[in-house]
Design an enzyme around this catalytic site. Structure first.
Site, PDB file in Angstrom:
ATOM      1  N   ARG A   1      -5.131   9.669   2.935  1.00 34.73           N
ATOM      2  CA  ARG A   1      -3.891  10.417   3.154  1.00 34.73           C
ATOM      3  C   ARG A   1      -3.797  11.529   2.101  1.00 34.73           C
ATOM      4  NH1 ARG A   1      -1.101   7.507   7.215  1.00 34.73           N
ATOM      5  NH2 ARG A   1      -2.712   6.077   7.919  1.00 34.73           N
TER       6      ARG A   1
ATOM      7  N   GLN B   1       0.867  -1.177   0.000  1.00 30.63           N
ATOM      8  CA  GLN B   1       0.000   0.000   0.000  1.00 30.63           C
ATOM      9  C   GLN B   1       0.906   1.231   0.000  1.00 30.63           C
ATOM     10  OE1 GLN B   1      -1.937   1.440   3.649  1.00 30.63           O
ATOM     11  NE2 GLN B   1      -3.844   1.601   2.492  1.00 30.63           N
TER      12      GLN B   1
HETATM   13  C1  LIG Z   1      -5.019  -1.850  13.818  1.00 32.19           C
HETATM   14  C2  LIG Z   1      -5.423  -1.352  12.473  1.00 32.19           C
HETATM   15  C3  LIG Z   1      -4.490  -0.729  11.646  1.00 32.19           C
HETATM   16  C4  LIG Z   1      -4.870  -0.268  10.375  1.00 32.19           C
HETATM   17  N1  LIG Z   1      -3.920   0.269   9.542  1.00 32.19           N
HETATM   18  C5  LIG Z   1      -4.284   0.659   8.292  1.00 32.19           C
HETATM   19  C6  LIG Z   1      -3.294   1.113   7.370  1.00 32.19           C
HETATM   20  O1  LIG Z   1      -2.087   1.108   7.631  1.00 32.19           O
HETATM   21  N2  LIG Z   1      -3.719   1.561   6.161  1.00 32.19           N
HETATM   22  C7  LIG Z   1      -5.033   1.555   5.814  1.00 32.19           C
HETATM   23  O2  LIG Z   1      -5.355   1.983   4.710  1.00 32.19           O
HETATM   24  N3  LIG Z   1      -5.992   1.090   6.648  1.00 32.19           N
HETATM   25  C8  LIG Z   1      -5.643   0.631   7.878  1.00 32.19           C
HETATM   26  N4  LIG Z   1      -6.596   0.100   8.709  1.00 32.19           N
HETATM   27  C9  LIG Z   1      -8.026   0.029   8.250  1.00 32.19           C
HETATM   28  C10 LIG Z   1      -8.356  -1.358   7.648  1.00 32.19           C
HETATM   29  O3  LIG Z   1      -7.662  -1.581   6.445  1.00 32.19           O
HETATM   30  C11 LIG Z   1      -9.872  -1.518   7.381  1.00 32.19           C
HETATM   31  O4  LIG Z   1     -10.278  -0.614   6.376  1.00 32.19           O
HETATM   32  C12 LIG Z   1     -10.755  -1.275   8.611  1.00 32.19           C
HETATM   33  O5  LIG Z   1     -10.178  -1.862   9.762  1.00 32.19           O
HETATM   34  C13 LIG Z   1     -12.156  -1.872   8.412  1.00 32.19           C
HETATM   35  O6  LIG Z   1     -12.053  -3.258   8.142  1.00 32.19           O
HETATM   36  P1  LIG Z   1     -12.324  -4.420   9.260  1.00 32.19           P
HETATM   37  O7  LIG Z   1     -13.714  -4.226   9.756  1.00 32.19           O
HETATM   38  O8  LIG Z   1     -12.143  -5.711   8.489  1.00 32.19           O
HETATM   39  O9  LIG Z   1     -11.341  -4.251  10.342  1.00 32.19           O
HETATM   40  C14 LIG Z   1      -6.231  -0.404   9.958  1.00 32.19           C
HETATM   41  C15 LIG Z   1      -7.142  -1.060  10.796  1.00 32.19           C
HETATM   42  C16 LIG Z   1      -6.766  -1.540  12.030  1.00 32.19           C
HETATM   43  C17 LIG Z   1      -7.762  -2.272  12.888  1.00 32.19           C
END
Ligand SMILES: Cc1cc2nc3c(=O)[nH]c(=O)nc-3n(C[C@H](O)[C@H](O)[C@H](O)COP(=O)(O)O)c2cc1C
Ligand code: SF4
Length: 368
Positions: A166, A90
Site C-alpha cells: 500500500r 495490520q
Molecule cells: C481473501 C484474501 C484476502 C487477503 N487480504 C489481505 C489483506 O487484507 N492484507 C494483506 O496484507 N494481505 C491480504 N491477503 C494476502 C495474504 O495475507 C497472503 O499473503 C497470501 O494469501 C499468500 O498466502 P497463502 O498462500 O497462505 O494464502 C489476502 C489473501 C486472501 C486469500
C-alpha cells in the site's frame, strides 16, 4: 513430530505459543458470520491472528478513531483471546487516489468496467498520486500510524503489523515514487516514509512488538510493482530495524496481478509450496531479526522442515487456515490425515471477495 511447529517463539518480547499465525486476510464478512470465522480460526490453535487492513486514516468505515470501528476491533480482539490466540492489527494506509477513482464509478455501475479493470486503472494512478502528495500530508499520514497504534493497543491488540505494501510500498518503489524531496529519489529517501511510519509507532508504544510486512519485488522476470527490489533490501532493512521493527513478514510486492500475490497452484512462477520463501532467504542474509514466511504453505512436513532448518522463524497462512482453521490443532492431536489441505484454487476465497460474497472455501460445501 512437528515439534518445531508446536514450539513457542519470541518476537520482540512477545511469546507466540507456536509457529503458526493467520496471515492478514480481509474476509469481506459481516456480523455473526465474521465472528464465527474468527472464532473458528482462533480455536483452531494458531498462535496469532493478524486482522488485515486496519486503516490508520481518520476517515471511512471501520477506522479505529471512530466509535463503531473501535468497538468492532475490540470485539474481534475479545473473540480472538477467548479462542486462545493473540491478536495483531495490520495498520495500513491506502495508496488509491479516491478523487481519481470517482471518475470510474459510472463505468463500474453500468458494468462497462470490471472490478479487475478498475484495479488496473487505479494502479496506473498510484505513481502520480503519491508523487504529488504534499510533504505536510505525507508527514500527517506517517504520524497517524502512531495514533492508530495507540488505539489498536487500547482495543486489545497484542502486536502491530505495519503494512509495508500500500502506501509504504508505493513510496518504497522506484517504479511509482518520482518525488524529488526527502521522500523520493535514492533508496534511502524512498525508505523515508516507511521509516517515519515505524518510528511513529515505536515512539508512541515503546514496548509494542512491531512486525513489518516487507513487500519485495524482482526483475528478470518482473514481478511486483510496489515495494523493494531484492537489490535494495540491504538499504531498507537496517533502516527499518533501527526505526524499531522486531520482525519481517516477507511477501511478493503488490500492484501487479492479484494472482501473483495470492498465487494459485498453477501459477507459472509461484506455484510451488512456500512460493515466497526465496525472498525470506534474501532477508535472512541481512538481518538477525525473526523472519515470517508466507505464501503457499499447506504441507505440515514442509513447514516443519523450513522452521527446523531456521529458514523461517514462524509461518503465516491465509488460505490454508480458511480451508481448515484447525490445521495446528490437528497436528497437535495426531490427526494430520484429517486436515483439509488448501488446493490453491482461489475459487471461493479470493473468488468470494471478487464476487462480493465474502471469503468462503470449496470445502464449506462439503461441511455437514
Ligand atoms: C481473501 C484474501 C484476502 C487477503 N487480504 C489481505 C489483506 O487484507 N492484507 C494483506 O496484507 N494481505 C491480504 N491477503 C494476502 C495474504 O495475507 C497472503 O499473503 C497470501 O494469501 C499468500 O498466502 P497463502 O498462500 O497462505 O494464502 C489476502 C489473501 C486472501 C486469500
Ligand atoms: S477455495 Fe481453494 S484456494 Fe481458497 S481456501 Fe479453499 S481450497 Fe484454498
Amino acid at each position: 513430530m512437528y515439534e518445531t511447529i508446536l514450539s513457542p517463539v519470541e518476537i520482540g518480547g512477545l511469546t507466540l505459543k507456536n509457529r503458526i499465525v493467520f496471515a492478514p486476510t480481509s474476509l469481506g464478512l459481516k456480523g455473526e458470520e465474521l465472528e464465527q470465522k474468527i472464532t473458528a480460526i482462533a480455536e483452531g490453535g494458531c498462535a496469532m491472528i493478524i486482522i488485515g487492513d486496519v486503516p490508520v486514516s481518520d476517515r471511512g468505515f471501520f477506522r479505529l478513531s471512530g466509535k463503531k470501528g473501535f468497538a468492532h476491533y475490540k470485539r474481534l480482539c475479545e473473540l480472538i483471546h477467548a479462542g486462545g490466540s493473540l491478536a495483531c492489527a495490520q495498520l495500513h494506509q491506502s495508496d488509491s487516489d479516491v478523487k481519481g477513482m470517482l471518475r470510474y464509478i459510472p463505468g463500474l455501475l453500468t458494468k462497462k468496467i470490471t472490478a479487475e479493470e478498475l484495479r488496473h486503472l487505479l494502479n496506473q494512478q498510484t505513481g502520480r498520486y503519491i508523487t504529488q502528495l504534499s510533504s505536510q500530508k505525507v508527514s500527517a499520514i506517517t504520524s497517524s500510524f502512531g495514533k492508530a497504534a495507540v488505539l489498536a493497543k487500547q482495543a486489545g491488540f497484542d502486536m502491530i503489523q505495519i503494512h509495508g505494501d500500500r502506501m509504504c510500498g508505493s513510496f518504497s518503489s522506484g517504479i511509482y515514487n518520482e518525488r524529488t524531496d526527502s521522500y523520493g529519489g535514492s533508496p534511502e529517501k524512498r525508505a523515508h516514509f516507511a521509516v517515519e511510519a515505524v518510528s511513529a509507532v515505536r515512539q508512541a508504544l515503546p514496548d509494542m512488538t512491531i512486525e513489518y510486512k516487507l513487500a519485495v519485488r524482482q526483475e528478470n522476470p518482473h514481478y511486483g510493482n510496489a515495494g523493494i527490489l531484492t537489490e535494495e533490501l540491504p538499504v531498507f532493512i537496517p533502516m527499518l530495524e533501527k526505526a524499531g521493527v522486531n520482525s519481517f513478514h516477507v511477501v511478493l510486492a503488490d500492484h501487479s496481478s492479484l494472482t501473483d500475490t495470492i498465487p494459485p497452484a498453477n501459477h507459472p512462477y509461484f506455484g510451488e509450496e512456500g512460493c515466497f520463501l526465496r525472498y525470506c532467504d534474501c532477508v535472512r542474509k541481512i538481518t538477525k531479526l525473526p523472519v515470517c514466511g508466507v505464501g503457499g504453505l499447506t504441507d505440515p512436513d514442509f513447514v516443519e522442515q523450513q522452521l527446523a532448518d531456521g529458514r523461517i522463524a514462524y509461518a503465516a497462512m491465509s488460505r490454508q487456515l480458511i480451508a481448515d482453521p484447525a490445521w495446528p490443532d490437528k497436528l497437535r492431536s495426531g490427526q494430520k490425515g484429517n486436515i483439509r489441505r488448501c488446493v490453491r484454487c482461489n475459487a471461493e476465497c479470493l473468488g468470494g471477495i471478487q464476487k462480493h460474497r465474502g471469503v468462503r472455501c470449496i470445502y464449506d460445501k462439503a461441511e455437514p
